[in-house]
Design a protein around this motif. Structure first.
Motif, short mmCIF file in Angstrom:
data_model
loop_
_atom_site.label_atom_id
_atom_site.label_comp_id
_atom_site.label_asym_id
_atom_site.label_seq_id
_atom_site.Cartn_x
_atom_site.Cartn_y
_atom_site.Cartn_z
N ASP A 38 140.48 20.83 30.91
CA ASP A 38 140.09 21.49 30.08
C ASP A 38 139.69 23.31 30.69
O ASP A 38 139.26 24.22 30.84
CB ASP A 38 138.53 20.94 29.32
N ASN A 39 139.70 22.77 32.22
CA ASN A 39 139.66 24.34 32.68
C ASN A 39 141.00 24.67 34.71
O ASN A 39 141.50 23.47 34.65
CB ASN A 39 138.05 24.14 34.02
N GLY A 40 140.82 25.66 35.12
CA GLY A 40 141.77 25.88 35.85
C GLY A 40 141.27 25.31 37.10
O GLY A 40 143.19 24.69 37.38
N GLU A 41 140.59 24.76 37.03
CA GLU A 41 140.09 23.91 38.66
C GLU A 41 140.63 22.24 37.91
O GLU A 41 141.72 21.69 39.23
CB GLU A 41 138.82 24.56 38.23
N ASP A 42 140.46 22.07 37.08
CA ASP A 42 141.11 20.74 37.26
C ASP A 42 142.47 20.81 37.10
O ASP A 42 143.40 19.45 37.34
CB ASP A 42 140.47 19.78 35.74
N ALA A 43 143.17 21.39 36.20
CA ALA A 43 144.77 22.04 35.89
C ALA A 43 144.96 22.13 37.89
O ALA A 43 146.14 21.49 37.62
CB ALA A 43 144.69 23.42 34.74
N ALA A 44 144.33 22.19 38.55
CA ALA A 44 144.85 22.91 39.77
C ALA A 44 145.37 21.58 39.99
O ALA A 44 146.66 21.36 40.65
CB ALA A 44 144.24 23.87 40.18
N MET A 58 148.64 26.44 35.93
CA MET A 58 150.09 25.74 34.94
C MET A 58 151.11 26.49 35.39
O MET A 58 151.65 26.25 34.16
CB MET A 58 149.36 24.95 34.26
N ASP A 59 151.08 27.60 35.32
CA ASP A 59 152.41 28.71 34.90
C ASP A 59 153.25 28.09 35.76
O ASP A 59 154.09 27.13 36.39
CB ASP A 59 151.90 29.63 36.20
N GLY A 60 154.20 28.56 34.39
CA GLY A 60 155.25 27.82 34.41
C GLY A 60 155.69 26.51 34.17
O GLY A 60 157.06 25.92 34.07
N LEU A 61 154.20 25.77 33.48
CA LEU A 61 154.37 24.74 32.64
C LEU A 61 153.52 24.78 31.77
O LEU A 61 152.88 25.42 31.63
CB LEU A 61 153.72 23.70 33.60
N PRO A 62 154.24 23.87 30.46
CA PRO A 62 153.61 23.79 29.39
C PRO A 62 152.46 23.14 29.20
O PRO A 62 151.66 22.39 29.42
CB PRO A 62 154.46 22.48 28.19
N PRO A 94 153.66 31.78 31.16
CA PRO A 94 152.49 30.51 30.20
C PRO A 94 153.49 30.15 29.41
O PRO A 94 154.33 30.67 28.45
CB PRO A 94 151.55 31.39 29.58
N HIS A 95 153.52 28.93 28.69
CA HIS A 95 154.06 27.80 28.26
C HIS A 95 152.93 27.44 27.05
O HIS A 95 152.81 25.90 27.77
CB HIS A 95 154.79 27.24 28.51
N ALA A 96 152.10 27.77 26.22
CA ALA A 96 150.91 27.27 25.16
C ALA A 96 151.51 26.76 24.26
O ALA A 96 152.76 27.07 23.45
CB ALA A 96 150.59 28.30 25.25
N GLU A 97 151.18 25.48 23.93
CA GLU A 97 152.05 24.96 23.12
C GLU A 97 150.08 24.31 22.49
O GLU A 97 149.35 23.93 22.74
CB GLU A 97 152.53 23.26 23.57
#
Ligand code: ADP
Ligand code: MG
Ligand code: MG
Length: 887
Positions: free
Chosen positions: A552-558, A619-623, A713-716
């Motif tokens: 839910d946040n940039g840190e976890d995503a990274a 998550m640049d480049g990824l869904p 960005p690849h948002a769904e």
């Protein structure tokens, strides 16, 4: 006619279902030409028949007669013959090894007469009496259900009367006295004499082994290890060989590699002049296996050769039981040995390097649970704790907890939410409960093959054993360290199962090297990390399932991305409305008319956008699948009771406040009996105008911003809690309009897929229709489990799941591992019908089950495209996704 009995020469290692593990492996060793005492196996089928009808199947007695006759012929002796008796052991052996859980009786065939014959044949009266008292003791305990303490204390009495310490110091006369004492105990406790008829002894022991399958501790062990309850145990009847004939005899256990590290070497324990369990029971101090070279070089060399034969044959770490009878080596058991998580990875890769197995096989031999264990933290800076002593590093991990000295206390305190370390002199099968409840186990006696060590390794629980400098006083509930420090029940200690260190106080923990490896911060590569790298790389290569993360946040995503996630499968947005932002949600709910509502939403918009920009960047480049707001709105409002009180007090004091009163009205209005089934998910989007539109706008603007900044960005967009396609259609329309507007405003192209969660049975059952309005499905297996079973997790898990687990209603909580039969069926239906309606439908799962090994295998098999799990489970899911592909 069913065949219930097989000679060792008739079986092989792949018949564990029928012959049990021990029987199958005894057969395999026999056929390899290794020195195994002859014998035969009574099948698990016979056990199952016995347990379901209460008596042995009719054919059994006759078949046993035939095999016994053949055994007698091979040995040139008759069972229990008064002049030269054949003796046998009656040994349990189930499909899966259950160390110490079930029973074995040795020296069956001895009685008042044959004990004389045995003494004359061996020319050793002491040995014969020792064997007889062992039979009486084991038979009394396991067949006649007599409290073992009675026998133990008779032995203690005999030793202290004589003023000696060890059982070997008792001579023939002392042992004869014990035999009489034991017979008396049996008579007193059961009202009848010890059965003198050898065949009756053998049959009674056989039935006792059958029954031991259903002993409480065996049942508990199976539940813990997820071993099915209906397998039954086989019974092995094996000609006795004697390690208690004197100093030229003995018994031992060995591993072909170190079960805690996986390193090659000579690992095991040996005890001279001893029989059976003596070596693991801690009756006397064992010597390291390497010392056998000095004691009996010929047997030692032969043993090493056999160990290497076994390793090459099984292509895996084997553990072994052997006995030396007057210089002759006998193999009594082997099996592919239990090992720690680290050893599993090291051994699997070592075997690739040695050319014994290929990469797929190596991948099959490690598990996600083992990888998860390697990611547990370890002790970092140890200066917080005072080092008390060092024992043996029996099972790795870093455990901190309050000291307890008995299992019932461990269970009770753990139940109250305390972390405990179970401290014992040594453990026995009755301690299983306590071992399960404890964070870690510390013993002062016994080696790496002791009960504590073996069971702890099997459970993946931290264990330090054989910390001999500690004086453990279980009765007085304290232990004393060599420097005089006294640790009492309730004091905190820290134990390091990787080094054997024991500390007083709480030692802080840090990341494990495997986590540092995934994080990319590892400074020095160790061989364990190399093994993990090799296997997980292979898993990624063969894996069909994609692995995403819930973040839910940039840190976890990274972090998840560093751990190998290739996208976000679930980005929840509710956390984004908490804290300071609550006031905006309050304003939204209290809004009087369109204008106020839009003003509140307008304040939320930039905040939301900022959240998404950060996540899309990570998550640049990824869904990135963003779920629109799901929980009921009252979760963002003050508690009904608190607020009522506040308003009442204010009114009393004449300071009534307009806003609070309005808020209270809203809270009352939104209050629900069953919020889980109330106004939430897509229902919010339909009922609260503009809410979802604001979220979609935030997503779209964030994507536009990222694109303009050169990102990809690849948002769904994911709509929660849909039960009918019409709900989805309404929201989909609105969403598409907002996307088109933003695309025009920003002059960027925004092609975002729009999909839904499948988390209601109705959605699963109408998936064919829903697929008409969805580009993707993501199974919300947490809610789907709740709604399929009709229970709300928060209410029921603590309230009655323990009873359900005990009662066997489910073997494991359906929130931990997917209920394949029920919830899984819904997933399967939705997958098939969704794909039939729309072949390019993308399918994933984002419940907690996405990180559970067994569930991952199911999702692979059903044909989903990806699983999504919490960042720390990502490596586990990668590994299990790969394993699912090769299993
Ligand atoms: P477990 O499954 O608990 O290891 P086992 O059936 O292997 O129980 O037997 C208990 C002990 O008795 C082991 O140490 C084993 O090696 C020993 N034992 C079993 N059968 C014989 C035999 N025929 N001769 C000598 N020792 C035996
Ligand atoms: Mg054994
Ligand atoms: Mg849900």
């Amino acid at each position: 006619m069913t065949t219930y009995v097989f000679d060792f020469a008739e079986g092989n290692k792949d018949q564990k279902d029928l012959l049990g593990g021990k029987g199958a492996n005894l057969a395999e060793m026999t056929n390899l030409g290794l020195p195994v005492p002859p014998g035969f196996t009574i099948t698990t089928e016979a056990c199952k028949a016995y347990l379901s009808t209460g008596s042995a199947p009719d054919e059994l007695a006759g078949q046993v007669c035939e095999h016994l006759a053949a055994l007698e012929k091979a040995m040139g002796k008759k069972l229990g013959d008064p002049t030269d008796p054949l003796l046998v052991s009656v040994r349990s052996g189930a499909k899966f090894s259950m160390p110490g859980m079930m029973e074995t009786v040795l020296n069956v065939g001895l009685n008042d007469e044959s004990v004389q014959g045995l003494a004359r044949q061996a020319d050793n009266e002491r040995f014969a009496q020792d064997s007889y008292r062992r039979l009486l003791q084991m038979f009394g305990k396991t067949v006649l259900d007599i409290d073992g303490e009675l026998f133990e204390s008779a032995i203690e009495d005999a030793k202290s009367a004589k003023g000696v310490q060890a059982d070997v110091d008792l001579d023939a006369d002392d042992l004869r006295g014990l035999v009489e004492k034991f017979k008396q105990i049996i008579h007193d406790q059961t009202g009848r004499d010890f059965p003198q008829d050898p065949r009756e002894q053998m049959d009674l022991a056989t039935y006792a082994v059958f029954q031991s399958w259903n002993s409480p501790r065996a049942i508990l062990y199976r539940r813990q290890e997820r071993i099915p309850a209906d397998l039954g145990t086989a019974v092995n009847i094996v000609a006795m060989v004697f390690g208690n004939l004197g100093a030229d005899s003995g018994t031992g256990v060995a591993f072909t590699r170190d079960p805690s590290t996986g390193m090659r070497g000579i690992y095991g324990d040996y005890l001279q002049n001893a029989q059976g369990e003596d070596v693991v029971a801690g009756v006397r101090n064992t010597v390291p296996l390497a010392d056998l070279e000095k004691i009996d070089k010929k047997s030692y060399d032969q043993l090493l050769e056999i160990m290497s034969t076994l390793e090459n044959h099984y292509q895996d770490l084997c553990d072994i039981e052997f006995t030396i009878e007057r210089g002759n080596l006998w193999m009594l058991q082997t099996r592919v040995g239990k090992r720690t998580a680290a050893a599993a990875f090291r051994i699997a890769t070592a075997l690739i390097d040695e050319g014994l197995i290929d990469r797929d096989e190596a991948l099959r031999r490690v598990t996600g649970d083992q990888l998860a264990q390697l990611m547990f933290p370890r002790f970092g800076d140890r200066s917080d704790g005072k080092k008390l002593t060092k024992g043996m590093n029996a099972s790795p991990g870093a455990a901190v907890g309050k000291v307890v000295f008995d299992s019932p206390t461990a269970v009770r305190m753990a139940h109250d939410g305390e972390k405990v370390i179970l401290v014992r002199r040594e453990t026995n099968p009755d301690d299983l409960n306590g071992m399960i409840a404890a964070e870690g186990i510390l013993t002062s006696r016994g080696g790496k093959t002791s009960h504590a060590a073996v069971v702890a390794r099997g459970m993946g629980k931290t264990c330090v054993c054989g910390a001999e400098e500690l004086d453990v006083d279980t009765k007085g509930k304290k232990l004393t360290a060599p420097d005089g420090t006294v640790v009492s029940e309730g004091d905190v200690i820290s134990i390091d199962g990787s080094t054997g260190d024991v500390f007083l106080g709480e030692v802080a923990v840090t990341d494990s090297p495997v986590v540092e490896y995934f994080e990319g911060t590892l400074k020095e590569e160790d061989d364990l990390v190399q093994a993990v790298d090799k296997i997980i790389t292979h898993a990624d290569g063969v894996r069909r399932l994609g692995i995403r993360t819930n973040a839910d946040n940039g840190e976890d995503a990274a972090r998840a991305r560093r751990f190998g996630a290739t996208g976000i499968g679930l980005c929840r947005t509710e956390h984004m409305f908490l804290g300071e932002r609550r006031q905006h949600v309050e304003r939204l709910i209290l809004a009087d008319g369109k204008e106020e509502r839009e003003a509140a939403l307008a304040e939320l918009l930039p905040l939301q956008r900022g959240d998404f920009v950060e996540i899309f960047e990570a998550m640049d480049g990824l869904p990135v699948t963003v779920r629109l707001l799901d929980p009921p709105l009252h979760e963002f409002l003050p508690d009904l009771t608190d607020l009522s009180v506040r308003v009442a007090i204010a009114e009393e004091q004449g300071k009534s406040n307009e806003k609070d009163r309005k808020l209270l009205d809203a809270v009352r209005r939104l209050h629900e009996q069953n919020p889980m089934l109330g106004l939430r998910g897509v229902r919010l989007g339909i009922v609260i105008p503009g809410l979802f539109a604001m979220q979609v706008r935030a997503i779209a603007e964030a994507a536009a911003e990222r694109r303009k900044a050169g990102g990809d960005p690849h948002a769904e967009i994911m709509i929660p809690l849909v039960g009918a396609v019409q709900e989805l259609e309404l929201i989909r329309d609105e969403t598409e309009k907002v996307l088109a507007t933003v695309a025009e405003e920003q002059s960027v192209e925004l092609d975002m897929s729009i999909g839904t969660m499948i988390e209601l049975p109705r959605a699963a059952l109408t998936a064919g229709q829903i697929a008409g309005a969805a580009d993707f499905f993501s199974f919300g297996t947490n809610d789907l489990t709740q709604t399929a079973w009709g229970f709300s997790r928060d209410d029921v898990e603590a309230a009655f799941f323990a009873r359900y687990l005990e009662g066997g209603i489910f073997g494991v909580s359906p929130f931990e591992s997917l209920d394949v039969e029920g919830v899984g069926r819904l997933v399967r239906i939705a997958t098939e019908e969704g794909r039939a309606a729309r072949p390019d439908l993308k399918l994933g799962i984002c419940g907690e089950h996405g990180g559970d090994p067994a569930s991952v295998h199911f999702f692979h098999e059903v044909g989903l495209d990806y699983v999504s799990c919490s960042p720390f489970r990502v490596p586990v899911a990668r590994l299990e996704g790969g394993r699912a592909a090769v299993l």
